[in-house]
Design a protein around this motif. Structure first.
Motif, PDB file in Angstrom:
ATOM      1  N   GLU A 169     -15.130   0.073 -18.733  1.00  0.00           N
ATOM      2  CA  GLU A 169     -13.913  -0.525 -18.882  1.00  0.00           C
ATOM      3  C   GLU A 169     -13.054   0.417 -17.732  1.00  0.00           C
ATOM      4  O   GLU A 169     -13.008   1.461 -17.780  1.00  0.00           O
ATOM      5  N   CYS A 170     -12.292  -0.517 -17.126  1.00  0.00           N
ATOM      6  CA  CYS A 170     -11.608   0.035 -15.760  1.00  0.00           C
ATOM      7  C   CYS A 170     -10.328  -0.651 -15.821  1.00  0.00           C
ATOM      8  O   CYS A 170      -9.958  -1.636 -16.373  1.00  0.00           O
ATOM      9  N   SER A 171      -9.304   0.297 -15.600  1.00  0.00           N
ATOM     10  CA  SER A 171      -7.916   0.020 -15.492  1.00  0.00           C
ATOM     11  C   SER A 171      -7.703  -0.766 -14.266  1.00  0.00           C
ATOM     12  O   SER A 171      -8.245  -0.507 -13.171  1.00  0.00           O
ATOM     13  N   ILE A 172      -7.052  -1.884 -14.498  1.00  0.00           N
ATOM     14  CA  ILE A 172      -6.676  -2.790 -13.206  1.00  0.00           C
ATOM     15  C   ILE A 172      -5.478  -2.439 -12.506  1.00  0.00           C
ATOM     16  O   ILE A 172      -4.136  -2.242 -13.322  1.00  0.00           O
ATOM     17  N   PRO A 173      -5.303  -2.032 -11.137  1.00  0.00           N
ATOM     18  CA  PRO A 173      -4.262  -1.420 -10.595  1.00  0.00           C
ATOM     19  C   PRO A 173      -3.266  -2.800  -9.884  1.00  0.00           C
ATOM     20  O   PRO A 173      -2.320  -2.408  -9.366  1.00  0.00           O
ATOM     21  N   TRP A 174      -3.691  -3.894 -10.236  1.00  0.00           N
ATOM     22  CA  TRP A 174      -2.660  -4.942  -9.667  1.00  0.00           C
ATOM     23  C   TRP A 174      -2.097  -5.917 -10.965  1.00  0.00           C
ATOM     24  O   TRP A 174      -2.641  -5.880 -12.145  1.00  0.00           O
ATOM     25  N   SER A 175      -1.149  -6.732 -10.363  1.00  0.00           N
ATOM     26  CA  SER A 175      -0.618  -7.604 -11.571  1.00  0.00           C
ATOM     27  C   SER A 175      -0.361  -8.775 -10.892  1.00  0.00           C
ATOM     28  O   SER A 175      -0.345  -9.085  -9.604  1.00  0.00           O
ATOM     29  N   GLY A 176       0.080  -9.854 -11.747  1.00  0.00           N
ATOM     30  CA  GLY A 176       0.505 -11.133 -11.045  1.00  0.00           C
ATOM     31  C   GLY A 176      -0.674 -12.282 -10.912  1.00  0.00           C
ATOM     32  O   GLY A 176      -1.718 -12.058 -11.398  1.00  0.00           O
ATOM     33  N   ASN A 177      -0.415 -13.180 -10.071  1.00  0.00           N
ATOM     34  CA  ASN A 177      -1.585 -13.972  -9.660  1.00  0.00           C
ATOM     35  C   ASN A 177      -2.376 -13.467  -8.658  1.00  0.00           C
ATOM     36  O   ASN A 177      -1.782 -12.686  -7.641  1.00  0.00           O
ATOM     37  N   GLY A 178      -3.634 -13.892  -8.724  1.00  0.00           N
ATOM     38  CA  GLY A 178      -4.594 -13.472  -7.647  1.00  0.00           C
ATOM     39  C   GLY A 178      -5.928 -14.161  -8.061  1.00  0.00           C
ATOM     40  O   GLY A 178      -6.344 -14.861  -9.088  1.00  0.00           O
ATOM     41  N   SER A 179      -7.009 -13.842  -7.436  1.00  0.00           N
ATOM     42  CA  SER A 179      -8.330 -14.221  -7.535  1.00  0.00           C
ATOM     43  C   SER A 179      -9.200 -13.029  -8.179  1.00  0.00           C
ATOM     44  O   SER A 179      -8.959 -11.986  -8.055  1.00  0.00           O
ATOM     45  N   TRP A 180     -10.229 -13.427  -8.710  1.00  0.00           N
ATOM     46  CA  TRP A 180     -11.514 -12.763  -9.195  1.00  0.00           C
ATOM     47  C   TRP A 180     -12.653 -13.120  -8.917  1.00  0.00           C
ATOM     48  O   TRP A 180     -12.653 -14.431  -8.983  1.00  0.00           O
TER      49      TRP A 180
END
Length: 61
Positions: A6-17
Motif C-alpha cells: 500500500e502506497c501513499s499517493i502524493p498527488w490529488s485532483g484529476n490525472g491519469s493512471w
C-alpha cells in the motif's frame, strides 16, 4: 511501485493512471481511511482522465 504494497499517493485532483503490472494484477484505490473504494479491471488497464481527489492510498496488487 514495483513491490506489492500500500502506497501513499502524493498527488490529488484529476490525472491519469496506468496499471502495467503482470497481466491480471488488480490495483486497489483506497480512501483516507484505507478502505478500498474502487478496483481497476486488472493489468493492463488505464484511465487518461481519472478523478483522484478521493484517493489517498493505492495497493498495487
Amino acid at each position: 511501485m514495483y513491490q506489492c504494497a500500500e502506497c501513499s499517493i502524493p498527488w490529488s485532483g484529476n490525472g491519469s493512471w496506468i496499471n502495467n503490472r503482470t497481466t491480471g494484477t488488480v490495483a486497489r484505490f483506497r480512501s483516507d481511511d484505507h478502505v478500498t473504494r474502487w478496483r481497476d479491471g486488472g493489468a493492463y488497464s488505464n484511465d487518461p482522465v481519472a478523478d483522484r481527489t478521493w484517493v489517498w492510498y493505492l495497493r498495487n496488487c
